[in-house]
Write a protein that holds these residues in place. Structure first.
Motif, PDB file in Angstrom:
ATOM      1  N   PRO A 198       0.973  -1.144  -0.002  1.00 43.13           N
ATOM      2  CA  PRO A 198       0.002  -0.152   0.182  1.00 43.13           C
ATOM      3  C   PRO A 198       0.828   1.277   0.149  1.00 43.13           C
ATOM      4  O   PRO A 198       2.132   1.183   0.601  1.00 43.13           O
ATOM      5  N   ASP A 199       0.182   2.406  -0.583  1.00 41.04           N
ATOM      6  CA  ASP A 199       0.749   3.674  -0.483  1.00 41.04           C
ATOM      7  C   ASP A 199       0.633   4.379   1.089  1.00 41.04           C
ATOM      8  O   ASP A 199       1.496   5.150   1.303  1.00 41.04           O
ATOM      9  N   GLY A 200      -0.450   3.824   1.719  1.00 45.89           N
ATOM     10  CA  GLY A 200      -0.661   4.443   2.975  1.00 45.89           C
ATOM     11  C   GLY A 200      -1.537   3.490   3.731  1.00 45.89           C
ATOM     12  O   GLY A 200      -2.282   2.288   3.222  1.00 45.89           O
ATOM     13  N   VAL A 201      -1.415   3.541   5.166  1.00 45.77           N
ATOM     14  CA  VAL A 201      -1.934   2.667   5.910  1.00 45.77           C
ATOM     15  C   VAL A 201      -2.765   3.338   7.082  1.00 45.77           C
ATOM     16  O   VAL A 201      -2.305   4.261   7.665  1.00 45.77           O
ATOM     17  N   ALA A 202      -4.024   3.339   7.302  1.00 45.76           N
ATOM     18  CA  ALA A 202      -4.859   3.728   8.465  1.00 45.76           C
ATOM     19  C   ALA A 202      -5.297   2.372   9.330  1.00 45.76           C
ATOM     20  O   ALA A 202      -5.993   1.469   8.745  1.00 45.76           O
ATOM     21  N   VAL A 203      -5.166   2.444  10.677  1.00 44.64           N
ATOM     22  CA  VAL A 203      -5.472   1.441  11.473  1.00 44.64           C
ATOM     23  C   VAL A 203      -6.533   2.057  12.318  1.00 44.64           C
ATOM     24  O   VAL A 203      -6.283   3.100  13.125  1.00 44.64           O
ATOM     25  N   ALA A 204      -7.845   1.582  12.200  1.00 46.75           N
ATOM     26  CA  ALA A 204      -9.033   2.014  13.025  1.00 46.75           C
ATOM     27  C   ALA A 204      -9.352   1.298  14.198  1.00 46.75           C
ATOM     28  O   ALA A 204      -9.324   0.279  14.369  1.00 46.75           O
ATOM     29  N   PHE A 205      -9.694   2.335  15.301  1.00 49.44           N
ATOM     30  CA  PHE A 205      -9.957   1.678  16.622  1.00 49.44           C
ATOM     31  C   PHE A 205     -11.209   2.242  17.175  1.00 49.44           C
ATOM     32  O   PHE A 205     -11.520   3.275  16.740  1.00 49.44           O
ATOM     33  N   ARG A 245       2.688   3.673  15.900  1.00 46.15           N
ATOM     34  CA  ARG A 245       2.902   5.082  15.790  1.00 46.15           C
ATOM     35  C   ARG A 245       4.617   4.926  15.601  1.00 46.15           C
ATOM     36  O   ARG A 245       4.872   5.511  14.582  1.00 46.15           O
ATOM     37  N   LEU A 246       5.310   4.315  16.211  1.00 48.27           N
ATOM     38  CA  LEU A 246       6.679   4.038  16.291  1.00 48.27           C
ATOM     39  C   LEU A 246       6.983   3.309  14.831  1.00 48.27           C
ATOM     40  O   LEU A 246       8.246   3.603  14.129  1.00 48.27           O
ATOM     41  N   ALA A 247       6.409   2.441  14.414  1.00 49.33           N
ATOM     42  CA  ALA A 247       6.784   1.512  13.097  1.00 49.33           C
ATOM     43  C   ALA A 247       6.146   2.681  11.989  1.00 49.33           C
ATOM     44  O   ALA A 247       6.289   2.244  10.954  1.00 49.33           O
ATOM     45  N   ILE A 307       3.197   5.739   4.815  1.00 50.16           N
ATOM     46  CA  ILE A 307       3.845   5.132   5.859  1.00 50.16           C
ATOM     47  C   ILE A 307       5.302   5.792   6.044  1.00 50.16           C
ATOM     48  O   ILE A 307       5.967   6.087   5.189  1.00 50.16           O
ATOM     49  N   LYS A 308       5.417   6.253   7.455  1.00 46.42           N
ATOM     50  CA  LYS A 308       6.404   6.913   7.866  1.00 46.42           C
ATOM     51  C   LYS A 308       7.794   6.151   8.378  1.00 46.42           C
ATOM     52  O   LYS A 308       7.617   5.025   8.439  1.00 46.42           O
ATOM     53  N   PRO A 309       8.979   6.717   8.421  1.00 47.03           N
ATOM     54  CA  PRO A 309      10.012   5.780   8.717  1.00 47.03           C
ATOM     55  C   PRO A 309       9.946   5.381   9.963  1.00 47.03           C
ATOM     56  O   PRO A 309       9.282   6.006  10.802  1.00 47.03           O
ATOM     57  N   ARG A 310      10.434   4.270  10.447  1.00 45.31           N
ATOM     58  CA  ARG A 310      10.450   3.649  11.802  1.00 45.31           C
ATOM     59  C   ARG A 310      11.378   4.627  12.691  1.00 45.31           C
ATOM     60  O   ARG A 310      12.339   5.032  12.221  1.00 45.31           O
ATOM     61  N   ASP A 311      10.650   4.935  13.833  1.00 41.23           N
ATOM     62  CA  ASP A 311      11.324   5.500  15.011  1.00 41.23           C
ATOM     63  C   ASP A 311      12.058   4.478  15.603  1.00 41.23           C
ATOM     64  O   ASP A 311      11.909   3.321  15.755  1.00 41.23           O
TER      65      ASP A 311
END
Length: 411
Positions: free
Chosen positions: A37-44, A82-84, A250-254
């Protein structure tokens, strides 16, 4: 939830449950690999009531309380995400399904495509040419994922995505305590929807339909409940969330991700993800870094020393000094009765050398601290006890660096 119940309870040595986190990460990693994917959203979901509860206070009534062993994993999983580099999305007054529905609607309107991964069949109403739904399920005791498109949905249920909400309006949903029409089960509801497509048509032509008198009477009595049930079962596609897709890239891993996974003792998972175990202190760039001095070989030991022995040589740390030990010196210092020695794997050392006054074995201590661990390597022990490997001023080889790490672990 599926990962939690699908994997036996796993805990860290401190008692934190991790099986839900472990399973979720594995599922997510497989999805990323297969879908790219180009982006990911995790819904809670949130604890606050949704518009459905306000409309119908008995919505989802009677559900079993989520076990504490699972509840404790949610905040940790959100931190991991978030860190991932992934985005967590929550919206007060709305459910996670509404978040998914809103993003799916946005994708369709913008000409993009999306994939929804879920264990909830309610999301089948979101299937479209732009949206594929992956339903996680269990078949013959084994987990599998079933992909749904408009075509496969019709093959399976004989209904369109829109008609899935009409089906729920008639048959209800016991898991969400949606009432449906009393006395109308799945078979009858499916037949009615496949022939007449919507409850609007059914109620507009109720006296004309080719149905049994008993079914007609049940529908007549349950009219209000049918419309309420459709409203409760329809996923909202206009939840007030961020719909700018670029924000979900998706951002770089922290670097703190390694420290968190080390704390959770997810070592095998880290290995598969190419993440090196790291302590929380090491991940903190502000952490004080201890520095040792590279001393001459076979330096004098005047106090307690950490001694590292390998097939390629030996080294020792004494105070703030680190130095190499040749074989002759090693034999002498190990046999010395006055000097306290800290070592790694005393059992192996004792088979090769005469030893005196060994006061600590890091490998044995690691086992006593965590008997269920699958590894007691020096690096794993350092991660488990949050030890930072000191820097060495001056030229240092691998044995000296291992001695420095051993000293930090023993400390």
């Amino acid at each position: 939830n599926r990962a939690f119940y699908g994997i036996k309870l796993l805990t860290t040595k401190d008692g934190q449950y991790t099986n839900g986190i472990y399973g979720f990460i594995n599922i997510l990693n497989r999805l990323i690999e297969t879908e790219q994917p180009d982006g990911v959203a995790v819904a809670f979901d949130l604890k606050a009531p949704t518009f459905r509860h306000i409309k119908y206070p008995l919505y989802k009534a009677g559900r079993h309380k989520t076990p504490d062993e699972l509840l404790s994993q949610f905040p940790i999983l959100k931190d991991w995400l978030r860190l991932a580099g992934y985005s967590c999305v929550e919206c007060e007054g709305y459910e996670a399904d509404d978040i998914l529905g809103t993003l799916a609607e946005t994708a369709e309107k913008s000409g993009d495509s999306c994939v929804i991964a879920t264990g909830d069949r309610d999301s089948l109403q979101l299937v479209s040419k732009a949206t594929k739904v992956l339903i996680a399920t269990t078949k013959v005791g084994k987990s599998e994922t079933v992909p749904y498109t408009c075509e496969t949905l019709f093959e399976r249920y004989g209904l369109t995505p829109h008609e899935m909400t009409e089906l729920k309006a008639l048959m209800g949903d016991s898991s969400d305590n949606i009432p449906g029409v009393a006395g109308i089960g799945e078979k009858t509801a499916s037949d009615l929807v496949s022939r007449y497509h919507s409850i609007d048509y059914i109620y507009e032509h109720l006296d004309e339909l080719e149905i049994k008198p008993g079914v007609r009477e049940k529908l007549r009595i349950g009219r209000e409940s049918a419309y309420l049930s459709r409203e409760l079962g329809t996923i909202c596609r206009t939840a007030p969330i961020d719909t700018e897709f670029s924000h979900y890239a998706i951002k770089p891993r922290d670097r703190r991700l390694a420290a968190l996974m080390t704390q959770l003792e997810l070592y095998k998972l880290m290995e598969r993800m190419g993440i090196t175990p790291e302590t929380a202190a090491a991940a903190d760039t502000a952490a004080k870094q201890i520095t040792l001095t590279a001393a001459p070989d076979n330096s004098e030991i005047s106090e307690k020393a950490a001694i590292w022995i390998s097939d390629t040589g030996a080294a020792a740390v004494c105070g703030d000094r680190c130095f190499r030990c040749d074989e002759e010196y090693l034999i002498k210092i190990l046999a010395d009765k006055t000097t306290e020695k800290l070592v790694y794997d005393f059992k192996s050392i004792s088979k090769r050398y005469k030893t005196e006054n060994i006061v600590f074995d890091a490998m044995l201590a690691g086992y006593l601290n965590n008997p269920s661990s699958n590894s007691y390597s020096l690096e794993r022990l350092a991660a488990d006890c949050n030890a930072i490997c000191p820097e060495i001023n001056g030229e240092a080889d691998e044995n000296m660096r291992s001695a420095a790490l051993l000293g930090a672990v023993c400390a």
